[in-house]
Write a protein that holds these residues in place. Structure first.
Motif, mmCIF file in Angstrom:
data_model
loop_
_atom_site.group_PDB
_atom_site.id
_atom_site.type_symbol
_atom_site.label_atom_id
_atom_site.label_comp_id
_atom_site.label_asym_id
_atom_site.label_seq_id
_atom_site.Cartn_x
_atom_site.Cartn_y
_atom_site.Cartn_z
ATOM 1 N N UNK A 16 -17.856 42.668 82.118
ATOM 2 C CA UNK A 16 -16.765 42.966 81.183
ATOM 3 C C UNK A 16 -15.442 42.341 81.632
ATOM 4 N N UNK A 17 -15.362 41.982 82.893
ATOM 5 C CA UNK A 17 -14.119 41.378 83.389
ATOM 6 C C UNK A 17 -13.898 39.992 82.803
ATOM 7 N N UNK A 18 -14.966 39.376 82.327
ATOM 8 C CA UNK A 18 -14.786 38.065 81.689
ATOM 9 C C UNK A 18 -15.506 37.969 80.347
ATOM 10 N N UNK A 19 -16.323 38.963 80.022
ATOM 11 C CA UNK A 19 -17.108 38.898 78.791
ATOM 12 C C UNK A 19 -16.747 40.069 77.874
ATOM 13 N N UNK A 20 -16.134 39.753 76.729
ATOM 14 C CA UNK A 20 -15.657 40.818 75.850
ATOM 15 C C UNK A 20 -16.791 41.679 75.278
ATOM 16 N N UNK A 23 -17.572 44.418 77.508
ATOM 17 C CA UNK A 23 -16.569 45.484 77.430
ATOM 18 C C UNK A 23 -16.834 46.356 76.198
ATOM 19 N N UNK A 24 -17.217 45.705 75.107
ATOM 20 C CA UNK A 24 -17.456 46.469 73.875
ATOM 21 C C UNK A 24 -18.674 47.389 74.012
#
Lengths: 180, 623
Positions: A16-20, A23-24
């Motif tokens: 999630x630190x680089x991939x949205x 995170x979603x």
């Protein structure tokens, strides 16, 4: 609704630190938990939505700094939400002149049906200091363990137990006085 | 019993219904998150200013005590009334409960032989840390805050709070206390991790660079916190000097990242400057002060305005951070009293009371009052007031006016898509809250006159609003562009004043949004005139009582709110600009009985460097 981390959470958080999209995934998983926490704190849909939005936006903004050193991602989100609600409450205190000379308006704001006993309890909880109120909300509404609550609030387990005891005692006192 | 109650709370809260976020909201937020740029570097968040709590805690001042003496007299301890710094249970906001507790009906007794309180002791004068805006600007430069501008923080009422907001950091400063909070919003995210001792040294180096590292009387602790960062805490330590400090104390907190950069800091520090000797209360005098409502009193068995007896078993002298009204910091001696409290007809529980022990001066006219206006004409008597309740039919009529045609719901609230109307059964008032509340926001509220016009036009249409309203006053408590227009309800041309934010107990308030829309309307504690009368003393007699210190001195400013007994108030000069008769609900009103009548002497006092607005209340009832 029990808060437990996803099995693959650590990997997802790192992604999630680089991939949205990662995170979603986290957003969808934790949204109901954070919403429930915010709703029963604010007892108002609009305010709860504000808290939830700010929590996830702030989490996204700061995710690069997050490292799991004994603080699961879910706990980190709760901590952000708790801080936001603390500030939210202070703003509200100033906004509401009604509280200046009138009884709390807490009961009028609920948008779901609550029986009077629960309503009365929530109303009295509103008068607790933030730290005591947060402990009760996390322990009894979110059903989290003492250890988890300590983790979220950055306090020792002993302090959480003590805050619980004080909160219970103060609530009891307040409710008895009210009943008189 | 306690466990049973805990179980009950657990059961009740555990069975709260499930609540689900609105699907439309969930999707909208998801979309918003999807569209946010990926954060490469840290950016400033939603102003997590912990100093706001610290500063607000300091503002939650308990007004007590005066370390007295008349101007012109040679005295080492001419401090005037002091403000005790308090975190007030962690709750920020304005609070007046810490000043004289008019509702306290506790009799204090000494149960056992107590140690004698020394007739005098030391107070510690601390160095002022006040900052000018220029100094704030320089501090921001030293911190490396780039592209910054200095501006008032939050809202205009907090006149002493300023912030410097830059592209890479923020600094929030309380000018009169010299306390500040710093956030580095762009710390490096690459580099080798540091050890705990290195983090401690990094914090010290940073404070030294700013020339803000304490010189004396401190201890340093460090711990690892969430995310691998370190928290370095420098706190006041006077144990070597036999001073035990209670309550909020000077402290510096520095968060050092795991990569060695200062991410956040909070700073409140004063060095000891001078030790002065002051006379102290003896035990009997302390008990009298507690009895009349001074100091703090805490017991789980205590209920405001209910009588009871406190038996003191132990007295300890501690020190607490306090400020004079011009914000010179001191540590002052406090008596901490402990024992058992028994409410009348109840069972004993433990209590703790704390009282500033510095002895008061008993000389007349401590406030140096000067009459700068004419006294009003004498009036032999006034009619009394009693509670006025709205009937169900009246409330229904008001609800219909607000477009609410449905009846009461289970919670005793009228509700429709237009908003909610709820009634305060205890006090007889009501409030309408529009569903439009918060729908607009702006940095700038309407011009005052526009807001008053909008509010006046609106309330002229509301049915059953009391027709004897006083002059409108604007109260602005938030920075969302909204404001309140407050109209005191007058009874025989006299307002019913209160000790809360509005300054009135009985009033009509209209909450107006930034575009002039009506957000809330409140009719607070309506009362009615009854035939019974109260005989009054003459205004001249009241003026003489004021000069004999027989008054309550009431402050109602944003940072200074509370009541002092007249003999605890000292000023170089207090100029009276207005004298009125006012009603003031006393403890009895809690039992829905009487409302007291007072002469209100309003004016401005010069205390140290500060000019403070006050109202001195002198009982008008002829006994």
């Amino acid at each position: 609704m029990v808060l437990s981390p996803r099995e693959d959470e650590e990997a997802i958080v790192e992604q999630a630190k680089y991939n949205r999209q990662a995170f979603l995934h986290l957003y969808e998983y934790y949204l109901p938990h954070i919403y429930r926490y915010a709703y029963y704190h604010t007892l108002n849909k609009q305010d709860a939505e504000d808290v939830v939005s700010q929590t996830f936006l702030q989490a996204l903004e700061n995710i690069n700094t997050y490292q799991n050193r004994g603080i699961p991602f879910g706990h980190w989100l709760f901590r952000i939400a708790a801080n936001i609600m603390g500030r939210h409450r202070k703003h509200k205190q100033r906004e509401r002149l009604w509280n200046d000379s009138q009884e709390s308006e807490y009961s009028e704001k609920t948008e779901i049906d609550l029986d009077l006993e629960k309503l009365e309890l929530l109303k009295h909880m509103q008068n607790l200091p933030d730290s005591q109120r947060q402990v009760l909300e996390l322990r009894f509404i979110q059903d989290l363990s003492v250890k988890d609550v300590a983790n979220i609030l950055g306090r020792s387990e002993g302090a959480v137990k003590q805050l619980t005891m004080r909160a219970v005692s103060r609530l009891k006192e307040g409710m008895i006085i009210h009943a008189k | 019993m306690q466990n049973d109650f805990k179980k009950y709370i657990h059961e009740q809260l555990g069975k709260l219904p499930e609540v689900e976020p609105d699907p439309a909201f969930s999707l909208q937020l998801k979309k918003q998150l999807e569209e946010q740029p990926q954060p490469k570097k840290l950016r400033v968040g939603a102003k997590p200013w912990r100093i706001a709590a610290v500063a607000a805690g300091l503002l939650l001042t308990l007004l007590i005590g005066s370390l007295l003496s008349l101007p012109g007299e040679k005295s080492q301890n001419r401090l005037g009334p002091v403000l005790l710094a308090s975190s007030a249970g962690g709750s920020a906001g304005l609070w007046y409960g810490g000043s004289v507790d008019l509702f306290r009906k506790v009799t204090f007794e000494v149960q056992e032989n107590l140690p004698v309180i020394n007739p005098e002791t030391k107070v510690v004068k601390l160095s002022s840390a006040k900052l000018t805006k220029q100094e704030v600007w320089q501090l921001a430069q030293q911190m490396g805050i780039a592209g910054a501008e200095i501006k008032p923080a939050f809202n205009e009422m907090e006149k002493d709070l300023v912030q410097v907001e830059g592209t890479n950091g923020q600094l929030l400063v309380k000018l009169n206390q010299g306390s500040w909070s710093f956030i580095n919003s762009e710390p490096d995210t690459t580099g080798p991790a540091i050890t705990m001792p290195e983090a401690k040294q990094a914090a010290i180096n940073w404070l030294n660079k700013l020339q803000r590292m304490p010189q004396n009387d401190y201890e340093i602790n460090i711990k690892e916190i969430v995310g691998g960062d370190f928290e370095v805490v420098v706190s006041a330590d006077y144990r070597e000097k036999q001073l035990e400090i209670i309550g909020l104390r000077p402290e510096i907190r520095v968060i050092v990242s795991s990569l060695g950069q200062v991410r956040q800091a909070e700073w409140l520090w004063y060095e000891a400057e001078d030790w002065q000797t002051v006379p102290l209360y003896n035990l009997q005098e302390a008990l009298q002060s507690l009895q009349r409502g001074e100091g703090q009193f805490e017991s789980s068995g205590y209920r405001s305005s209910a009588p009871g007896t406190a038996r003191i078993k132990q007295v300890d002298i501690r020190y607490q951070l306090a400020y004079t009204m011009d914000f010179t910091p001191y540590y002052i001696p406090m008596g901490v009293f402990q024992g058992d409290y028994t409410p009348d007809g109840g069972t004993p529980t433990s209590f703790t009371a704390a009282l500033a022990l510095v002895k008061i001066n008993t000389k007349p006219n401590l406030g140096n009052f000067i009459l700068g206006t004419k006294l009003p004409s004498a009036q032999p008597s006034v009619q009394q007031l009693s509670r006025r309740s709205y009937s169900g039919e009246e409330i229904a009529m008001i609800a219909r006016f607000f477009g609410i045609n449905q009846g009461l719901n289970a919670q005793g609230v009228y509700r429709s898509s237009q908003g909610e109307l709820s009634v305060n059964q205890d006090q007889g008032g009501w409030i309408f809250r529009s569903s439009a509340i918060g729908s607009t926001s702006g940095n700038k509220p309407l011009e005052e006159q526009q807001a008053i016009q909008a509010a006046s036009r609106f309330i002229a249409q509301v049915p059953l609003i009391p027709d004897s309203l006083g002059k409108a006053e604007i109260k602005n408590y938030s920075n969302y562009g909204d404001q309140w227009v407050i109209y005191p309800i007058l009874y025989q041309d006299k307002a019913v004043i209160g000790l809360g934010l509005t300054g009135y107990e009985s009033y009509v308030g209209v909450h107006i949004g930034p575009e002039g829309e009506i957000w809330q309307v409140v009719c607070a504690r309506p009362l009615q005139i009854v035939p019974e009368t109260t005989s009054l003393i003459a205004p001249q007699d009241a003026w003489e009582k004021l000069q004999e210190n027989e008054a309550l001195i009431y402050f109602n400013e944003y940072e200074l709110q509370g009541i002092l007994p007249g003999d605890r108030f000292a000023a170089a000069q207090s100029r009276i600009t207005e004298v009125n008769l006012v009603y003031l609900p006393g403890p009895e009103l809690a039992n829905k009985q009487a409302v007291g009548i007072y002469y209100a002497f309003t004016g401005v006092a010069q205390i140290g460097e500060a000019q403070v607005n006050f109202t001195a209340l002198v009982k008008a009832e002829k006994i």
